[in-house]
Write an enzyme that holds these catalytic residues in place. Structure first.
Site, mmCIF file in Angstrom:
data_model
loop_
_atom_site.group_PDB
_atom_site.id
_atom_site.type_symbol
_atom_site.label_atom_id
_atom_site.label_comp_id
_atom_site.label_asym_id
_atom_site.label_seq_id
_atom_site.Cartn_x
_atom_site.Cartn_y
_atom_site.Cartn_z
ATOM 1 N N ASP A 1 0.859 -1.184 0.000
ATOM 2 C CA ASP A 1 0.000 0.000 0.000
ATOM 3 C C ASP A 1 0.896 1.235 0.000
ATOM 4 O OD1 ASP A 1 -1.795 2.039 0.495
ATOM 5 O OD2 ASP A 1 -2.188 1.451 2.560
ATOM 6 N N HIS B 1 -2.868 -17.676 -4.328
ATOM 7 C CA HIS B 1 -3.848 -16.907 -3.569
ATOM 8 C C HIS B 1 -5.046 -17.739 -3.122
ATOM 9 C CE1 HIS B 1 -5.209 -17.031 -7.706
ATOM 10 N NE2 HIS B 1 -6.423 -16.703 -7.304
ATOM 11 N N ASP B 2 -5.220 -18.930 -3.675
ATOM 12 C CA ASP B 2 -6.361 -19.774 -3.324
ATOM 13 C C ASP B 2 -6.050 -20.806 -2.245
ATOM 14 O OD1 ASP B 2 -8.315 -18.745 -5.070
ATOM 15 O OD2 ASP B 2 -7.529 -19.914 -6.752
ATOM 16 N N ASP C 1 -7.319 -17.617 -16.075
ATOM 17 C CA ASP C 1 -8.109 -18.119 -14.961
ATOM 18 C C ASP C 1 -9.096 -19.174 -15.438
ATOM 19 O OD1 ASP C 1 -8.940 -17.661 -12.080
ATOM 20 O OD2 ASP C 1 -10.846 -17.242 -13.083
ATOM 21 N N ASP D 1 -1.650 -1.279 -4.047
ATOM 22 C CA ASP D 1 -1.851 -0.562 -5.301
ATOM 23 C C ASP D 1 -0.670 -0.743 -6.246
ATOM 24 O OD1 ASP D 1 0.148 1.543 -4.507
ATOM 25 O OD2 ASP D 1 -1.383 1.967 -2.999
ATOM 26 N N GLU E 1 -4.872 -21.949 -15.896
ATOM 27 C CA GLU E 1 -5.348 -22.604 -14.673
ATOM 28 C C GLU E 1 -6.410 -23.617 -15.079
ATOM 29 O OE1 GLU E 1 -7.260 -21.422 -10.340
ATOM 30 O OE2 GLU E 1 -8.024 -20.487 -12.172
ATOM 31 N N ASP F 1 -3.696 -11.318 -15.260
ATOM 32 C CA ASP F 1 -4.682 -12.378 -15.048
ATOM 33 C C ASP F 1 -5.800 -12.180 -16.067
ATOM 34 O OD1 ASP F 1 -5.766 -14.602 -13.599
ATOM 35 O OD2 ASP F 1 -4.845 -13.775 -11.798
#
Length: 533
Positions: free
Chosen positions: A25, A335-336, A201, A33, A260, A102
């Site tokens: 951040d 991230h999953d 994705d 960001d 993916e 992505d």
């Protein structure tokens, strides 16, 4: 020894996944960001990163943290501006790094203008998948990945729309050529602006089983019970990907592509998508991620597993790809998923040693190397979260579903303990500590760059049946590399079946005697050797 693999920059690359909202951040807003990412580019280059992969940064209602896109050509305001993105790419390129995006095109947000037009029954009606009620009920029994039905009734247009994921993420109708052309336009837009490729994705979800038949119910609940393969890997997938290559990718020959592909369960299924790098250079399969989870609990509750399970998944994938001109992705975190340290090793009493062993294991397999942000620090899963601190949609839906099964006010601490998320461990200390996981990763990636046999060398598994030690060799025309990793919490005896050679890297001090012939390994010990043939 097999003939050498065809060389390519993307095979040698180290890819670093950034989840922008939680990375850096730069404004004090509490939300990561693009400028924050730009400020860390030199850190990533010093680590040894060649490619940064940005999880979604597009305009979005953020129902699913950006995987619900409302405008493919705009930046989410909390993350910055298009000018910020352009500066990020320019500075990354100046440092010799590439940037990939992505590509989320199985579905959009229900706030996307395409879907708004589709709901009205206008010319984009057929851009999404609409079905009438079937005998007064939903069109079939398919379940959504995030829970509940795949179908949502729209009262205005008097029809059900398909959403394989959240109700706010309606699936695009890829059977419509206009939809595919719109996707190709999005890809060209970003590639022309300087994007270096895409992580795609759930790309194998864009083709569903024709006719939407009911899926057989099995004893594997929730995530699998309504037939994962009915919603993924439809008969037109290869055709769509070949069209993507013909219409877009062949005009950008250096573009990076990884798909993916949940539901691709065998290397035989995978090879059709990645043989010779076309139409995809590699895929993310999930079998090693599913290995230690309860099928009805998604990735939040774990089950016992054996090291031979891991060998039979990753080892066989690597061997099959090697034999059939395919290429693997090497990843153990994203991230999953919860952090791997507490799943496959030890994040308490042997945290540093285990993190270094897993680094050796991860970085020396056959494939392109993917790191998830913070993995280089040996980050572990936090143990204490409240419901209000959850941000991930899958976590929230899972918690709500578990709560619905219990009496009002029931203790939910066991569920919260199993739901894992992200936290910075201590970057400042690791930067100044020559014995930290960060320092170890830097040395390991330097060795990988200097020893291309660790990228292109022939993979061969050693001691398939051993439940404590994962060992293999990588062999090229210059020599043989030996990788030895103990997944055991105590010292273990092990007789190495091949000559070891010169020690390149280890997470413990190794005696001269042990270098000459491995007979025992300490808890979570990892070693990397090289010998000239």
């Amino acid at each position: 020894m097999q003939s050498p693999q065809t060389r390519a920059w993307w095979k040698e690359a180290v890819v670093y996944q950034i989840y922008p909202a939680s990375f850096k951040d730069s404004t004090g807003s509490g939300f990561g960001d693009l400028n924050g990412i730009t400020s860390k580019l030199q850190y990533l280059r010093d680590l040894g990163v060649d490619v940064i992969w940005l999880s979604p940064i597009y305009e979005s209602p953020m129902r699913d943290m950006g995987y619900d896109i409302s405008d493919y050509r705009a930046i989410h305001p909390d993350m910055g501006t298009m000018a910020d993105w352009e500066r990020l790419v320019e500075e990354a390129h100046a440092l010799g790094m590439k940037v990939i995006m992505d590509l989320v095109v199985n579905h959009t947000s229900d706030q996307h203008e395409w879907f708004k037009e589709s709901k009205k029954g206008g010319y984009k009606r057929d851009w999404y998948i609409w079905q009438p009620a079937k005998e007064g009920k939903e069109p079939n029994n398919w379940g959504a990945i995030f829970g509940g039905s795949c179908w949502e009734w729209d009262e205005v247009s008097k029809g059900y729309y398909l959403h394989v994921f959240d109700v706010s993420q309606p699936d695009l109708n890829w059977e419509n050529p206009a939809v595919r052309e719109a996707v190709w336009d999005v890809m060209r837009f970003w590639l022309d602006k300087g994007c270096d490729g895409f992580r795609m994705d759930v790309i194998n979800c864009v083709s569903k089983e024709p006719g939407f038949p009911d899926a057989p119910v099995t004893d594997r609940k929730e995530y699998y019970q309504y037939g994962l393969l009915h919603r993924f890997n439809g008969p037109y997938l290869s055709r769509y990907l070949k069209e993507m290559n013909e219409q877009v990718l062949k005009y950008y020959p250096d573009a990076f592509t990884v798909g993916e592909t949940p539901g691709i369960a065998t290397p035989e299924d995978a090879i059709a998508l990645v043989r010779a790098g076309k139409p995809l250079q590699m895929i993310f399969h999930f079998e090693h991620m599913y290995m230690d989870i309860e099928p009805d609990k998604k990735c939040f509750f774990h089950r016992d597993w054996k090291l031979t399970d891991l060998k039979n998944i990753l080892g066989k994938f690597m061997l099959h790809m090697q034999e059939h001109n395919g290429w693997d992705s090497l990843y153990v975190e994203n991230h999953d998923q919860p952090r791997i340290l507490g799943r496959w090793a030890n994040d308490t009493t042997h945290r540093v040693e285990a993190a270094k062993m897993l680094a050796i294991f991860h970085a020396t397999g056959r494939g392109t190397l993917f790191l998830y942000q913070g993995q280089e620090l040996g980050l572990a899963n936090p143990g204490h979260w409240t419901y209000d601190e959850l941000r991930d949609l899958e976590e929230i839906n899972f918690y709500d579903a578990e709560a619905a099964k219990r009496p009002p006010g029931a203790d939910m601490s066991d569920v919260l303990a199993q739901i894992q998320d992200y936290r910075v461990w201590n970057l400042a200390n690791e930067l100044s500590d020559p014995k930290s996981p960060l320092a170890f990763w830097k040395e390991l990636l330097k060795i990988r760059r200097e020893h291309r046999g660790l990228v292109y060398g022939v993979f061969e598994m050693l001691d398939w049946e051993n439940e404590q030690v994962y060992a293999y060799t990588r062999t090229d025309e210059r020599g043989q590399y030996l990788v030895v990793c103990s997944f055991c919490a105590e010292e273990t005896a092990w007789k190495c079946p091949v000559a070891s050679g010169t020690l390149l890297l280890a997470n413990y001090v190794v005696s001269t005697y042990e270098e000459g012939g491995i007979t025992r390994l300490q808890a979570y010990e990892g070693r990397l050797y090289c010998r000239t043939l």
